[in-house]
Design a protein around this motif. Structure first.
Motif, PDB file in Angstrom:
ATOM      1  N   THR A  53      -9.021   5.626   1.728  1.00  0.00           N
ATOM      2  CA  THR A  53     -10.561   4.212   2.589  1.00  0.00           C
ATOM      3  C   THR A  53     -11.906   3.963   1.668  1.00  0.00           C
ATOM      4  OG1 THR A  53     -11.022   6.473   4.296  1.00  0.00           O
ATOM      5  CG2 THR A  53      -8.822   4.702   4.303  1.00  0.00           C
ATOM      6  N   MET A  95      -6.737   8.653   7.765  1.00  0.00           N
ATOM      7  CA  MET A  95      -7.899   7.878   7.637  1.00  0.00           C
ATOM      8  C   MET A  95      -9.138   7.877   7.428  1.00  0.00           C
ATOM      9  SD  MET A  95      -5.652   3.912   7.295  1.00  0.00           S
ATOM     10  CE  MET A  95      -4.374   4.414   6.690  1.00  0.00           C
ATOM     11  N   ASN A 127     -13.778  -4.999   8.167  1.00  0.00           N
ATOM     12  CA  ASN A 127     -14.355  -4.136   8.282  1.00  0.00           C
ATOM     13  C   ASN A 127     -15.544  -4.209   9.161  1.00  0.00           C
ATOM     14  OD1 ASN A 127     -17.300  -2.939   5.890  1.00  0.00           O
ATOM     15  ND2 ASN A 127     -15.577  -1.424   6.788  1.00  0.00           N
ATOM     16  N   LEU A 163      -6.726   0.250   6.404  1.00  0.00           N
ATOM     17  CA  LEU A 163      -7.145   0.855   5.879  1.00  0.00           C
ATOM     18  C   LEU A 163      -8.795  -0.261   5.982  1.00  0.00           C
ATOM     19  CD1 LEU A 163      -4.309   0.003   3.708  1.00  0.00           C
ATOM     20  CD2 LEU A 163      -5.252   2.426   3.807  1.00  0.00           C
ATOM     21  N   HIS A 164      -9.279  -0.955   6.002  1.00  0.00           N
ATOM     22  CA  HIS A 164     -10.448  -1.436   5.847  1.00  0.00           C
ATOM     23  C   HIS A 164     -11.630  -1.155   6.628  1.00  0.00           C
ATOM     24  CE1 HIS A 164      -8.525  -2.836   2.503  1.00  0.00           C
ATOM     25  NE2 HIS A 164      -7.684  -3.735   3.422  1.00  0.00           N
ATOM     26  N   TYR A 196       0.749  -1.244   0.214  1.00  0.00           N
ATOM     27  CA  TYR A 196       0.034   0.178  -0.475  1.00  0.00           C
ATOM     28  C   TYR A 196       0.622   0.964  -0.246  1.00  0.00           C
ATOM     29  CZ  TYR A 196      -4.377  -2.114   0.534  1.00  0.00           C
ATOM     30  OH  TYR A 196      -5.527  -3.164   0.038  1.00  0.00           O
ATOM     31  N   LEU A 235     -11.453   2.007  -1.329  1.00  0.00           N
ATOM     32  CA  LEU A 235     -11.729   1.014  -1.012  1.00  0.00           C
ATOM     33  C   LEU A 235     -12.872   0.640  -0.195  1.00  0.00           C
ATOM     34  CD1 LEU A 235      -7.997   0.994   1.747  1.00  0.00           C
ATOM     35  CD2 LEU A 235      -8.861  -0.081  -1.256  1.00  0.00           C
ATOM     36  N   ARG A 236     -13.906   0.649   0.161  1.00  0.00           N
ATOM     37  CA  ARG A 236     -15.031   0.342   0.646  1.00  0.00           C
ATOM     38  C   ARG A 236     -15.536   0.424  -0.337  1.00  0.00           C
ATOM     39  NH1 ARG A 236     -13.949   4.016   4.839  1.00  0.00           N
ATOM     40  NH2 ARG A 236     -15.401   5.715   3.858  1.00  0.00           N
TER      41      ARG A 236
END
Length: 490
Positions: free
Chosen positions: A295, A418, A369, A386-387, A205, A298-299
């Motif tokens: 982020t 983030m 998540n 990140l998640h 990343y 990513l979601r």
């Protein structure tokens, strides 16, 4: 009379020759003067552009003109097939044998040296009639009019200290030396390498995916990725295929295996790192982006369901979930059950789990998540922050050895950027396995700074490779309480 006429004829011819000679010399001097003025103006403009860092004296002359090739977004000659995923729409159209001429009369190369970025990145933005040659690993700007020839050697990996085959970026002097395009693209391209520390989750990343997002997001999917070094990291493309398709609607090109001369209106060579695992909005090309934007990307790409951590203000009876990262080799928690019990006592529903680097990225992202707090020892596993849903908490346990500066540089600011709460807990010497294995008189115990001064290898060996930790849960309880209070105050 004959002798006089002959003399007159010789004089006339000499006079004509003299006039022609004077005319030629004057014209030559004017041409030289014009070229000198043009060169001075070009260099002046090049130096005053605020994005340009490399000075003329730093340019290395490497390749001969005949070694240079380039191209653009996908029109192509009938006997060749584009490197394109069959499921992705192509902008490929047949063209004639003639070399395309781009509308841009401007054309420029703007390069940044490694000394100007935190991550020691080298990048070039090449705009105009740009051509790429994969087998020569070269990118060439073809001028619309006369230009000075220049050449740069650029590492396509974001950390220039990592040894990888360089890309030659050349501004040609004369378009006549440029080979014809075999594939012409209407979209821009980003050229980068999979190399170095790729395969380590944090570096995946930090070194590649975040900088690639910064370089390509402005194109909203209409961009081609030119990737070098694939033969050494083919599994990397498999792991992150979903993210790459999220950034580009078009198939990537294996540079070393590409025999085409591709023409693009713009090529970004190399990826730029300005801060580790985060984004500096002010320097993003095409407009500001933040780590929160990444982020969110990513979601959206992985279809993660949670866009916010639990709010104990709105849901006072709901237990926030805490993920305790289990490590399998070194930097272990020696009393994981006790830590889990302490977290339960603080009000969390606690799960212990090992997050494996070779796991499916999408599945792992969905698991993380579902939690509100991530607790782990300093290491790549914390990259899973990140998640986490925004508003969540990351607790980094920092091993003994005065490595707080390193640990915080890699996670504190990135996690905050983030949209998460960052907390850390520094291990005392009594909680470290080093006290038992080395003894109280060892320099690693008595004088950590002496180990730091001896170099990275010793520091890594003692504090990161050989150390395990037994957390004093009483001492750790206030950190868990801080995490819980953060969720209660949201």
């Amino acid at each position: 009379m004959s002798r006089i006429a002959s003399s007159l004829n010789v004089g006339f011819v000499a006079g004509v020759l003299f006039v022609l000679l004077v005319y030629f010399l004057v014209q030559q001097q004017e041409a030289i003067s014009s070229l000198s003025v043009a060169t001075t103006a070009a260099v002046s403009q090049w130096m005053t552009d605020k994005q340009l860092i490399k000075a003329p004296g730093e340019i290395q002359q490497i390749k001969a003109p005949g070694e240079i090739l380039v191209a653009s977004d996908v029109h192509r000659i009938a006997d060749k097939q584009p490197i394109q995923d069959p499921d992705v729409a192509s902008d490929v159209q047949p063209i004639s044998d003639k070399e395309p001429i781009h509308d841009s009369e401007k054309g420029e190369v703007v390069c940044t040296t490694e000394s100007e970025t935190l991550g020691h990145s080298e990048t070039c933005e090449v705009d105009g009639d740009v051509r790429t040659n994969g087998t020569a690993l070269s990118v060439t700007l073809v001028p619309a009019s006369w230009k000075e020839r220049r050449e740069w050697m650029i590492s396509p990996y974001s950390k220039a200290e990592i040894i990888v085959k360089n890309v030659t970026v050349t501004q040609l002097q004369d378009r006549a030396t440029a080979p014809p395009c075999t594939v012409t693209h209407s979209m821009p391209a980003v050229l980068f390498a999979i190399a170095g520390h790729a395969g380590n989750y944090w570096h995946d990343y930090t070194d590649i995916l975040v900088p690639l997002f910064v370089a390509s997001r402005r194109y909203r999917g209409e961009v081609t990725f030119l990737i070098s070094n694939i033969q050494y990291r083919p599994e990397w493309l498999v792991k992150y295929k979903t993210l790459l398709w999220g950034l580009s609607k078009h198939a990537w090109v294996d540079m070393e295996g590409d025999t085409e001369v591709r023409c693009f209106p713009h090529v970004t060579v190399g990826l730029r790192v300005d801060k580790e695992l985060t984004i500096v909005p002010e320097v993003v090309p095409g407009g500001p982006l933040s780590m929160a934007d990444f982020t969110r990307f990513l979601r959206e790409t992985y279809g993660l369901p949670r866009g916010a951590a639990v709010s104990l203000t709105r849901e006072p009876d709901k237990k926030p979930r805490l993920l305790l990262i289990h490590r399998g080799h070194y930097r272990l928690f020696l009393n994981e059950p006790e830590i889990a019990q302490a977290a339960e006592a603080a009000g969390f529903e606690t799960v212990m789990m090992e997050l494996r680097a070779n796991a499916s990225e999408a599945e792992q992202a969905r698991v993380v998540n579902s939690f509100d707090v991530l607790l782990g020892m300093h290491g790549a596993g914390l990259t899973n922050a990140l998640h986490l849903p925004p508003g969540g908490v990351v607790i980094q346990v920092v091993p003994y050895g005065n490595i707080e500066v390193l640990a915080r540089a890699e996670f504190s600011e990135p996690v905050t950027d983030m949209g998460l709460k960052y907390l850390d807990y520094s291990v005392s010497v009594e909680e470290s396995s080093l006290l038992e294995t080395l003894g109280p008189e060892h320099p690693a115990i008595k004088d950590p700074e002496s180990i730091h001064r001896s170099g990275w290898t010793n520091m890594f060996e003692f504090y990161l490779a050989k150390q395990n930790v037994r957390i004093n849960t009483t001492r750790f309880a206030p950190t868990l309480a801080q995490a819980f209070d953060h969720l209660r105050q949201q």
